[in-house]
Design an enzyme around this catalytic site. Structure first.
Site, PDB file in Angstrom:
ATOM      1  N   TYR A  60     -18.710   8.656  33.301  1.00 58.80           N
ATOM      2  CA  TYR A  60     -17.313   9.145  32.230  1.00 58.80           C
ATOM      3  C   TYR A  60     -17.484   9.489  31.665  1.00 58.80           C
ATOM      4  CZ  TYR A  60     -15.045   5.547  35.627  1.00 58.80           C
ATOM      5  OH  TYR A  60     -14.823   4.258  36.416  1.00 58.80           O
TER       6      TYR A  60
ATOM      7  N   GLN B  83      -2.358   2.618  34.596  1.00 58.56           N
ATOM      8  CA  GLN B  83      -3.101   2.813  35.553  1.00 58.56           C
ATOM      9  C   GLN B  83      -3.708   3.751  34.514  1.00 58.56           C
ATOM     10  OE1 GLN B  83      -2.343   3.087  40.111  1.00 58.56           O
ATOM     11  NE2 GLN B  83      -0.031   2.991  39.680  1.00 58.56           N
ATOM     12  N   ASN B  84      -3.526   4.714  34.309  1.00 59.28           N
ATOM     13  CA  ASN B  84      -4.260   5.526  33.747  1.00 59.28           C
ATOM     14  C   ASN B  84      -5.620   5.294  32.748  1.00 59.28           C
ATOM     15  OD1 ASN B  84      -2.576   7.525  35.598  1.00 59.28           O
ATOM     16  ND2 ASN B  84      -1.450   8.115  33.549  1.00 59.28           N
ATOM     17  N   VAL B  85      -6.616   5.581  32.777  1.00 55.81           N
ATOM     18  CA  VAL B  85      -7.713   5.322  31.503  1.00 55.81           C
ATOM     19  C   VAL B  85      -7.343   6.014  30.411  1.00 55.81           C
ATOM     20  CG1 VAL B  85      -8.505   3.853  33.255  1.00 55.81           C
ATOM     21  CG2 VAL B  85      -9.626   6.661  32.673  1.00 55.81           C
ATOM     22  N   ASP B  86      -6.795   7.287  30.576  1.00 56.47           N
ATOM     23  CA  ASP B  86      -6.402   8.678  29.189  1.00 56.47           C
ATOM     24  C   ASP B  86      -5.902   7.947  28.250  1.00 56.47           C
ATOM     25  OD1 ASP B  86      -3.723   8.964  29.192  1.00 56.47           O
ATOM     26  OD2 ASP B  86      -4.462  10.008  31.737  1.00 56.47           O
TER      27      ASP B  86
ATOM     28  N   HIS C 172      -6.270  -0.445  34.084  1.00 58.04           N
ATOM     29  CA  HIS C 172      -7.665  -0.363  34.668  1.00 58.04           C
ATOM     30  C   HIS C 172      -8.328   0.086  33.720  1.00 58.04           C
ATOM     31  CE1 HIS C 172      -5.431   0.944  38.507  1.00 58.04           C
ATOM     32  NE2 HIS C 172      -5.297  -0.427  38.321  1.00 58.04           N
TER      33      HIS C 172
ATOM     34  N   THR D  10       3.301   8.161  40.176  1.00 60.88           N
ATOM     35  CA  THR D  10       1.980   7.363  41.345  1.00 60.88           C
ATOM     36  C   THR D  10       2.329   7.332  42.436  1.00 60.88           C
ATOM     37  OG1 THR D  10       1.062   5.049  41.703  1.00 60.88           O
ATOM     38  CG2 THR D  10       3.805   5.441  40.533  1.00 60.88           C
ATOM     39  N   SER D  11       1.118   6.851  43.984  1.00 62.23           N
ATOM     40  CA  SER D  11       1.546   6.963  45.136  1.00 62.23           C
ATOM     41  C   SER D  11       1.658   5.265  45.600  1.00 62.23           C
ATOM     42  CB  SER D  11       0.430   7.719  45.912  1.00 62.23           C
ATOM     43  OG  SER D  11      -0.776   6.601  45.535  1.00 62.23           O
TER      44      SER D  11
END
Length: 229
Positions: free
Chosen positions: A54, A87-90, A105, A173-174
């Site tokens: 990380y 969903q992104n952590v940025d 997340h 997103t998938s």
């Protein structure tokens, strides 16, 4: 009163900012076994490796910039009450100027106390690296990330937003990562749903699929929404 526009974003919206995704052919999972660096068991086995992983992600993030898709969502706030579930952590949504962002997340630029989940600390851009020995306010810290094998505490608030949406949009997103992929099931019947992705997954009938990268797709979305106001 403005309509509530709820947008669920995944890795595809940040890919055009140079943030490597995990599932691409050259993605992060090719270099790091997922369960070693992003699971609760992995953290217990080798916390130093997880901290290192990380740390690398943070250094990559500080050099990235929000792209036209992030900025396009901010423009939509002029006409809609916009909420982003990511969903992104940025932090690219926030840096672009989005006012309402819910991180499913976790957040890369934050750490939290290992002995008290309520104690969360934002890292300074000039002090991005942590180790298992890092102490803040008397607490050892860990990445503020929801690991595999851990509960997703922000999922319930996300479902509430999805259920309140007047328009629901899915970007990049998938639709295979749960529980985030389940948000579509909370959208009320009859609410317009848009799905932007260059390689879209199968979706229910009635969903407007925009087969395009996020930057192009958000521009198309904005034009279509404007025509429907």
């Amino acid at each position: 009163m403005k309509k509530k526009l709820v947008i669920s974003t995944g890795a595809g919206i940040s890919a055009e900012s140079g943030i490597r995704t995990f599932r691409d052919a050259d993605g992060l999972w090719e270099n790091y076994p997922v369960m070693d660096v992003a699971s609760a068991d992995g953290y217990r086995r080798d916390p130093a490796l997880v901290h290192q992983f990380y740390n690398e992600r943070r250094h990559q993030l500080v050099d990235a910039r929000p792209n036209a898709a992030h900025l396009g969502l901010v423009e939509l706030e002029k006409d809609y009450d916009v909420y982003v579930i990511t969903q992104n952590v940025d932090d690219l949504h926030e840096r672009a100027g989005s006012k309402n962002v819910l991180h499913l997340h976790g957040e890369l630029m934050k750490v939290r106390a290992v002995d008290d989940d309520s104690k969360v600390y934002r890292l300074s851009p000039d002090a991005l690296d942590t180790t298992p020995e890092t102490v803040i306010d008397g607490h050892h810290v860990r990445p503020h990330i929801v690991f595999f094998q851990e509960a997703v505490p922000m999922f319930e608030p996300a479902t509430e937003l999805a259920a309140e949406a007047d328009i629901f949009v899915i970007i990049g997103t998938s639709l295979v990562v749960y529980p985030a992929a389940a948000l579509l099931h909370y959208v009320r019947r009859g609410v317009p749903v848009y799905y932007i992705d260059p390689n879209p997954a199968a979706v229910p009938a009635g969903v407007r699929v925009i087969k395009a990268p996020a930057t192009e797709g958000v521009a198309i979305l904005a034009r279509e929404l404007k025509n429907n106001i």
